[in-house]
Design an enzyme around this catalytic site. Sequence first.
Site, short mmCIF file in Angstrom:
data_model
loop_
_atom_site.label_atom_id
_atom_site.label_comp_id
_atom_site.label_asym_id
_atom_site.label_seq_id
_atom_site.Cartn_x
_atom_site.Cartn_y
_atom_site.Cartn_z
N PHE A 11 -4.24 8.21 2.32
CA PHE A 11 -3.57 8.72 0.93
C PHE A 11 -4.38 7.95 -0.13
O PHE A 11 -4.69 8.61 -1.05
CB PHE A 11 -2.13 8.17 1.10
CG PHE A 11 -1.50 7.86 0.10
CD1 PHE A 11 -1.43 8.63 -1.38
CD2 PHE A 11 -0.92 6.44 -0.37
CE1 PHE A 11 -0.77 8.10 -2.31
CE2 PHE A 11 -0.23 6.11 -1.32
CZ PHE A 11 -0.27 6.88 -2.44
N GLY A 36 -4.31 9.28 8.53
CA GLY A 36 -5.14 10.34 7.25
C GLY A 36 -5.02 11.77 7.61
O GLY A 36 -4.58 12.04 8.87
N LEU A 76 -10.71 0.32 3.96
CA LEU A 76 -9.13 0.55 3.73
C LEU A 76 -8.48 0.82 5.15
O LEU A 76 -7.33 0.90 5.30
CB LEU A 76 -9.09 1.90 2.81
CG LEU A 76 -8.90 1.65 1.35
CD1 LEU A 76 -10.19 0.98 0.89
CD2 LEU A 76 -8.58 2.87 0.73
N TYR A 149 2.06 -7.04 11.98
CA TYR A 149 1.31 -6.18 10.64
C TYR A 149 1.02 -7.13 9.71
O TYR A 149 -0.38 -7.64 9.55
CB TYR A 149 2.19 -5.32 9.95
CG TYR A 149 1.52 -4.46 9.01
CD1 TYR A 149 0.31 -3.83 9.14
CD2 TYR A 149 2.10 -4.25 7.69
CE1 TYR A 149 -0.31 -3.01 8.24
CE2 TYR A 149 1.36 -3.64 6.69
CZ TYR A 149 0.10 -2.96 7.03
OH TYR A 149 -0.56 -2.25 6.02
#
Length: 321
Positions: A11, A36, A76, A149
């Site tokens: 995104f 993705g 990313l 995370y």
Amino acid sequence: MRYLITGGAGFIGSHLSERLLDRGDSVVALDNFSTGGHQNIKHLEKHPQFRLVCGSVTDKGLVEECIKGVDRVYHLASAVGVKLIIERPVETVGTIVYGASVVFNTCAHYRVPVLLTSTSEVYGKSTSIPFSEDSDSIIGPPSYRRWAYASAKALGEFLALAYWHQIRLPVVLVRLFNTVGPRQTGQYGMVIPRFVQQALAGQSITVYGTGEQSRCFCHVADAVTALVSLLDHEESPGELFNIGNNQEVTMNHLAKLIVEKTESGSEIIHIPYAEAYGEGFEDMDRRVPDLSKLKRFTGYAPQNDLEGIIDDVIKQYRSQG
Ligand code: UDP
């Protein structure tokens, strides 16, 4: 300039690719399509300065192939979304930590500057609002799966800074705060696309917990502006920046706003966290970025408010039918 964007078909990666191509740069997008999607970059595939490489950031040989031909890297690639992180913890921790290690090691070998996207999750359940880059992180216990995370992303930050301190590899670190916009999917838990999809389908809007928890949402176009300015900036290496918007909204208010804007007949229901995410889940009540450092370095001022963000997401889902 030639850029590598890991997670380039994601995104945010797809919007960043677009922006760099628009200003005349060339982009290699490395993506394994775990989160993705081809639909994000379909419109870029014919661009002469865009190249898609399918594969993982954990594939050393492939990462080396990509990095040796570029001037700068945006790293990313990462698992995203609370839902995904809870359901697939092995891939989450593995890709974040090992992927960062491969990317930084290769950037160090070829002396290529790199920007790492980390997350506001790293502040954890700290209550010292707003969060400034040097605030303490307050992370819950490893038995609560959400914290895997934040901990993995924090380790990525430590590793990036280690390369900066030890060998002066130019690394820039950013923490993204609830980035939203067209092409984001609700599949991994993100609240705005989920509420919009539910409202347009006439389904109940699922507010978790009391709904009095708040977030600050940032339009992906503003986040991309900050990402581009920061890697261009001479004094950003070795620095960490928040990227976001500081307009705060509760989930109850957000649900009402989305029902109003979509003119939906959906009812708003409340679901306990344990039902939504399983036992042992912790949420944070508030998460507000201190944006003064980003503003001081780049003059950043977000151009899109919450209403504009919601309108854009509604427009996207309506256009998909
Ligand atoms: N949330 C919600 N309903 C949903 C999905 C999320 O009420 O269907 C809540 C979630 O519990 C959190 C907020 O919305 O308090 C933002 O969630 P998101 O997963 O988008 O981002 P994060 O938790 O990482 O801030």
